[in-house]
Design an enzyme around this catalytic site. Structure first.
Site, PDB file in Angstrom:
ATOM      1  N   ARG A  46       0.834  -1.202   0.000  1.00 61.57           N
ATOM      2  CA  ARG A  46       0.000   0.000   0.000  1.00 61.57           C
ATOM      3  C   ARG A  46       0.871   1.255   0.000  1.00 61.57           C
ATOM      4  O   ARG A  46       0.518   2.272   0.596  1.00 61.57           O
ATOM      5  CB  ARG A  46      -0.918   0.005   1.217  1.00 61.57           C
ATOM      6  CG  ARG A  46      -0.195  -0.150   2.549  1.00 61.57           C
ATOM      7  CD  ARG A  46      -1.125   0.233   3.656  1.00 61.57           C
ATOM      8  NE  ARG A  46      -0.544  -0.025   4.968  1.00 61.57           N
ATOM      9  CZ  ARG A  46      -1.118   0.329   6.082  1.00 61.57           C
ATOM     10  NH1 ARG A  46      -2.274   0.960   6.064  1.00 61.57           N
ATOM     11  NH2 ARG A  46      -0.553   0.066   7.241  1.00 61.57           N
ATOM     12  N   LYS A  90       2.294   6.406   1.600  1.00 59.74           N
ATOM     13  CA  LYS A  90       1.809   5.190   2.275  1.00 59.74           C
ATOM     14  C   LYS A  90       0.290   5.291   2.397  1.00 59.74           C
ATOM     15  O   LYS A  90      -0.221   6.273   2.944  1.00 59.74           O
ATOM     16  CB  LYS A  90       2.468   5.114   3.670  1.00 59.74           C
ATOM     17  CG  LYS A  90       2.051   3.931   4.517  1.00 59.74           C
ATOM     18  CD  LYS A  90       2.954   3.826   5.728  1.00 59.74           C
ATOM     19  CE  LYS A  90       2.451   2.804   6.736  1.00 59.74           C
ATOM     20  NZ  LYS A  90       3.302   2.748   7.924  1.00 59.74           N
ATOM     21  N   ASP A 111      -6.408  -3.805   0.746  1.00 65.50           N
ATOM     22  CA  ASP A 111      -7.053  -2.771  -0.079  1.00 65.50           C
ATOM     23  C   ASP A 111      -6.094  -1.657  -0.499  1.00 65.50           C
ATOM     24  O   ASP A 111      -6.480  -0.737  -1.222  1.00 65.50           O
ATOM     25  CB  ASP A 111      -8.267  -2.181   0.653  1.00 65.50           C
ATOM     26  CG  ASP A 111      -7.877  -1.493   1.959  1.00 65.50           C
ATOM     27  OD1 ASP A 111      -6.665  -1.429   2.277  1.00 65.50           O
ATOM     28  OD2 ASP A 111      -8.790  -1.024   2.669  1.00 65.50           O
ATOM     29  N   ARG A 144      15.483  -2.841   3.398  1.00 67.17           N
ATOM     30  CA  ARG A 144      15.232  -3.537   4.657  1.00 67.17           C
ATOM     31  C   ARG A 144      16.038  -4.823   4.726  1.00 67.17           C
ATOM     32  O   ARG A 144      16.491  -5.326   3.686  1.00 67.17           O
ATOM     33  CB  ARG A 144      13.730  -3.907   4.749  1.00 67.17           C
ATOM     34  CG  ARG A 144      12.805  -2.763   4.491  1.00 67.17           C
ATOM     35  CD  ARG A 144      11.493  -3.247   3.845  1.00 67.17           C
ATOM     36  NE  ARG A 144      10.689  -2.110   3.372  1.00 67.17           N
ATOM     37  CZ  ARG A 144       9.721  -1.544   4.069  1.00 67.17           C
ATOM     38  NH1 ARG A 144       9.377  -2.038   5.229  1.00 67.17           N
ATOM     39  NH2 ARG A 144       9.068  -0.493   3.594  1.00 67.17           N
ATOM     40  N   ASP A 180      11.163  -7.335   7.927  1.00 65.66           N
ATOM     41  CA  ASP A 180      10.817  -6.342   6.898  1.00 65.66           C
ATOM     42  C   ASP A 180      10.685  -4.954   7.501  1.00 65.66           C
ATOM     43  O   ASP A 180      10.594  -3.967   6.772  1.00 65.66           O
ATOM     44  CB  ASP A 180       9.517  -6.732   6.182  1.00 65.66           C
ATOM     45  CG  ASP A 180       8.395  -7.065   7.138  1.00 65.66           C
ATOM     46  OD1 ASP A 180       8.597  -7.936   7.998  1.00 65.66           O
ATOM     47  OD2 ASP A 180       7.323  -6.444   7.045  1.00 65.66           O
ATOM     48  N   ASN A 181      10.677  -4.865   8.812  1.00 65.12           N
ATOM     49  CA  ASN A 181      10.575  -3.565   9.462  1.00 65.12           C
ATOM     50  C   ASN A 181      11.900  -3.143  10.094  1.00 65.12           C
ATOM     51  O   ASN A 181      11.926  -2.329  11.016  1.00 65.12           O
ATOM     52  CB  ASN A 181       9.468  -3.588  10.525  1.00 65.12           C
ATOM     53  CG  ASN A 181       8.091  -3.765   9.899  1.00 65.12           C
ATOM     54  OD1 ASN A 181       7.888  -3.425   8.745  1.00 65.12           O
ATOM     55  ND2 ASN A 181       7.157  -4.296  10.663  1.00 65.12           N
ATOM     56  N   ASP A 237       8.414   2.006  10.374  1.00 64.42           N
ATOM     57  CA  ASP A 237       7.149   1.314  10.560  1.00 64.42           C
ATOM     58  C   ASP A 237       6.547   1.521  11.945  1.00 64.42           C
ATOM     59  O   ASP A 237       6.661   0.675  12.836  1.00 64.42           O
ATOM     60  CB  ASP A 237       7.288  -0.186  10.247  1.00 64.42           C
ATOM     61  CG  ASP A 237       6.061  -0.644   9.488  1.00 64.42           C
ATOM     62  OD1 ASP A 237       4.956  -0.378   9.961  1.00 64.42           O
ATOM     63  OD2 ASP A 237       6.210  -1.239   8.418  1.00 64.42           O
TER      64      ASP A 237
HETATM   65  P1  AMP Z   1       3.297  -3.862   8.228  1.00 58.57           P
HETATM   66  O1  AMP Z   1       2.664  -4.716   9.265  1.00 58.57           O
HETATM   67  O2  AMP Z   1       2.754  -2.454   8.190  1.00 58.57           O
HETATM   68  O3  AMP Z   1       4.789  -3.879   8.280  1.00 58.57           O
HETATM   69  O4  AMP Z   1       2.866  -4.452   6.819  1.00 58.57           O
HETATM   70  C1  AMP Z   1       3.207  -5.754   6.416  1.00 58.57           C
HETATM   71  C2  AMP Z   1       2.905  -5.917   4.951  1.00 58.57           C
HETATM   72  O5  AMP Z   1       1.508  -5.814   4.703  1.00 58.57           O
HETATM   73  C3  AMP Z   1       3.568  -4.888   4.051  1.00 58.57           C
HETATM   74  O6  AMP Z   1       4.013  -5.560   2.922  1.00 58.57           O
HETATM   75  C4  AMP Z   1       2.443  -3.922   3.739  1.00 58.57           C
HETATM   76  O7  AMP Z   1       2.649  -3.278   2.514  1.00 58.57           O
HETATM   77  C5  AMP Z   1       1.248  -4.841   3.715  1.00 58.57           C
HETATM   78  N1  AMP Z   1      -0.016  -4.139   4.033  1.00 58.57           N
HETATM   79  C6  AMP Z   1      -0.395  -3.617   5.222  1.00 58.57           C
HETATM   80  N2  AMP Z   1      -1.615  -3.063   5.134  1.00 58.57           N
HETATM   81  C7  AMP Z   1      -2.032  -3.229   3.855  1.00 58.57           C
HETATM   82  C8  AMP Z   1      -3.209  -2.879   3.128  1.00 58.57           C
HETATM   83  N3  AMP Z   1      -4.220  -2.222   3.701  1.00 58.57           N
HETATM   84  N4  AMP Z   1      -3.267  -3.221   1.822  1.00 58.57           N
HETATM   85  C9  AMP Z   1      -2.269  -3.879   1.230  1.00 58.57           C
HETATM   86  N5  AMP Z   1      -1.149  -4.233   1.851  1.00 58.57           N
HETATM   87  C10 AMP Z   1      -1.015  -3.929   3.151  1.00 58.57           C
HETATM   88 MG    MG Z   2       6.230  -2.879   7.369  1.00 57.33          MG
END
Ligand code: AMP
Ligand code: MG
Length: 491
Positions: A97, A117, A129, A187, A258-259, A268
């Site tokens: 996203r 973002k 989404d 990352r 990844d973070n 993040d």
């Molecule tokens: P995060 O937990 O924020 O580090 O996200 C983990 C993964 O989920 C990353 O690859 C984000 O891009 C993806 N992600 C989180 N929220 C969404 C969303 N609403 N739509 C698509 N991908 C998402």
């Molecule tokens: Mg992340």
């Protein structure tokens, strides 16, 4: 069709070096257009640092740019591919996203990723989404800017816009896009992606690119030593970073690989939060049921993540696999010691100690165990020691009295004056941090259309190391009924 706009007057100076990597590392695509963007917060100070024209960007055009409706001239949007261990489980990921608009070169010649973002779906969305909601984007804005002011390496926040569209979560919420500014978005997970799904040549290209971008001083190293030095440097940066987090009571909350950045910036801001009462087991994230990312577990997880990073570099460390493993293990085994050096050094400063002496570790352990026993607030305890305040009930106890005497004796043994001691302590013990209930209060008002509470909070948080009497209300703990505090991921 996305309009391109001549933006010389806006101050953009884009360059797109990431797009020169093999195309397995990204997908070029534009953000999804949104209905009616409205700029709700814009970071003047950061814009000035970046050499951007605030007046131009604070207007309607700025809202369109920060929503992804207009692509500034020179930008070449893309979504990055990566992978990661999420709570220990390896998964293929990517910007699901987010869109990197490009790299902006500031007037001082520094390169910054400008990333949107919440800007729509990408090939990496995995059923999501592609959207973000207002509350969490403002939360990232507040906490990342507070971290920056606290002197912690971090990604920053340039703007938040509302999209005029609804986003479905547990309820219907206002959609928003955050503009994140980072040294880069490379990352540990980017290297994991390369190691798992790319050729050795592609992995090497990523490593060389990373060295060129973040650690150019390593470019002069011999081929055989360069990647080992990269590993060493990243280990060093993360040991410093995690020690810094912990010295201000920060809990990242979702230290998935990844973070974790290769640049050493905090990234993040999902379920992160600041600890109030000192307890190493503190966890705020609703999904972290086993406390994997608890306050006191952060160095352990840091080391674990770095071991995953080291694994990705094996083919580059040595042609002989056994030798490569030896090198990786040798470097990884240094993390604990590096962390503990950084931790002790920082904690010594928090107690006003200029140099190392035997017994310092016991003194540090002493205050921490008293804080735990007496349920003392982490930030306010050090604030009180710095400014001679009587904030904590613990200060009246006899065991604290004993510790205090030992501390005073230790201080008197050094040649520095009382003023020197205070100067050091003031520079590392924040008076204000983004307290959870204060952040929540600001977000609640903002999502109801009143941004004053948040602006006031942000203003206080930009000077965390200054003792300002009328900021006292920002130092108070929440009423007991407001606990336990919980944070949420990926919203
Ligand atoms: P995060 O937990 O924020 O580090 O996200 C983990 C993964 O989920 C990353 O690859 C984000 O891009 C993806 N992600 C989180 N929220 C969404 C969303 N609403 N739509 C698509 N991908 C998402
Ligand atoms: Mg992340």
């Amino acid at each position: 069709m996305i309009k391109k706009q001549l933006v010389v007057e806006q101050g953009w100076n884009f360059d797109n070096s990431y797009a020169k990597l093999p195309n397995t590392f990204y997908t070029s695509l534009n953000p999804t257009q949104v209905a009616s963007p409205k700029l709700v917060i814009f970071n003047d100070a950061l814009a000035a640092e970046l050499g951007l024209n605030q007046q131009e960007l604070e207007g309607k055009v700025g809202a369109e740019i920060f929503a992804g409706n207009i692509i500034p001239e020179g930008a070449a949007p893309l979504a990055q591919a990566y992978a990661g261990h999420q709570f220990g489980h390896f998964t293929r990921l990517g910007d699901g996203r987010a869109h990197l608009l490009g790299e902006h070169i500031s007037p001082s010649g520094k390169r910054y990723d400008i990333q949107l973002k919440g800007s729509g779906r990408t090939p990496y969305s995995r059923g999501g989404d592609g959207r973000a909601v207002l509350g969490p984007m403002l939360r990232e804005y507040i906490i990342s800017e507070a971290m920056h002011a606290l002197g912690i390496p971090t990604t920053r926040s340039l703007a938040v816009v509302t999209t005029g569209e609804e986003v479905i979560r547990e309820t219907i919420l206002p959609g928003a896009v955050l503009t994140r500014v980072a040294a880069s978005h490379i990352r540990v997970g980017t290297f994991q992606y390369a190691a798992a799904w790319c050729s050795e040549d592609e992995l090497r290209k990523l490593a060389d690119y990373t060295i060129q971008r973040h650690y150019p001083e390593l470019e002069g190293e011999s081929e055989s030593n360069r990647y080992r030095r990269l590993l060493q440097t990243v280990i060093q940066r993360q040991a410093e970073l995690i020690a810094k987090w912990m010295q201000i009571g920060f809990i990242h909350g979702v230290m998935n690989t990844d973070n974790m950045t290769i640049s050493g910036e905090t990234i993040d801001y999902g379920p992160c939060a600041f600890m109030d009462i000192y307890d190493p087991a503190t966890v705020f994230s609703s999904i972290d049921r086993d406390g994997r990312y608890a306050y006191g577990n952060q160095p352990y997880i840091g080391g674990w993540n770095l071991a995953r990073f080291a694994e990705t570099l094996l083919p580059l460390l040595h042609a002989d696999e056994n030798k490569a493993v030896e090198i990786a293990q040798d470097e990884i085994s240094k993390f604990n010691e590096l962390f503990s050096q950084n931790w002790t050094k920082g904690m010594r400063a928090k107690l006003g100690l200029y140099r190392e002496e035997t017994g310092d570790e016991a003194l540090i352990e002493g205050i921490l165990s008293l804080m735990k026993k007496h349920r003392a607030d982490f930030t306010n305890t050090f604030r009180s020691l710095t400014y001679n305040l009587q904030s904590e009930a613990m200060f009246g106890s006899s065991d604290f009295g004993k510790w205090h005497e030992q501390w005073q004796t230790r201080l008197e043994k050094q040649q520095e004056s009382k003023q020197d001691v205070q100067r050091l302590m003031r520079s590392v013990n924040p008076v204000v941090i983004p307290r959870n209930h204060r952040v929540e209060e600001a977000l609640e008002a903002a999502t109801n259309g009143d941004y004053n509470v948040m602006m006031k909070l942000l203003n206080v948080l930009t000077r965390p190391y200054e003792y300002i009497a009328n900021h006292d209300e920002y130092c108070q703990l929440p009423a007991p009924s407001a606990r336990p505090y919980q944070t949420f991921c990926g919203t």
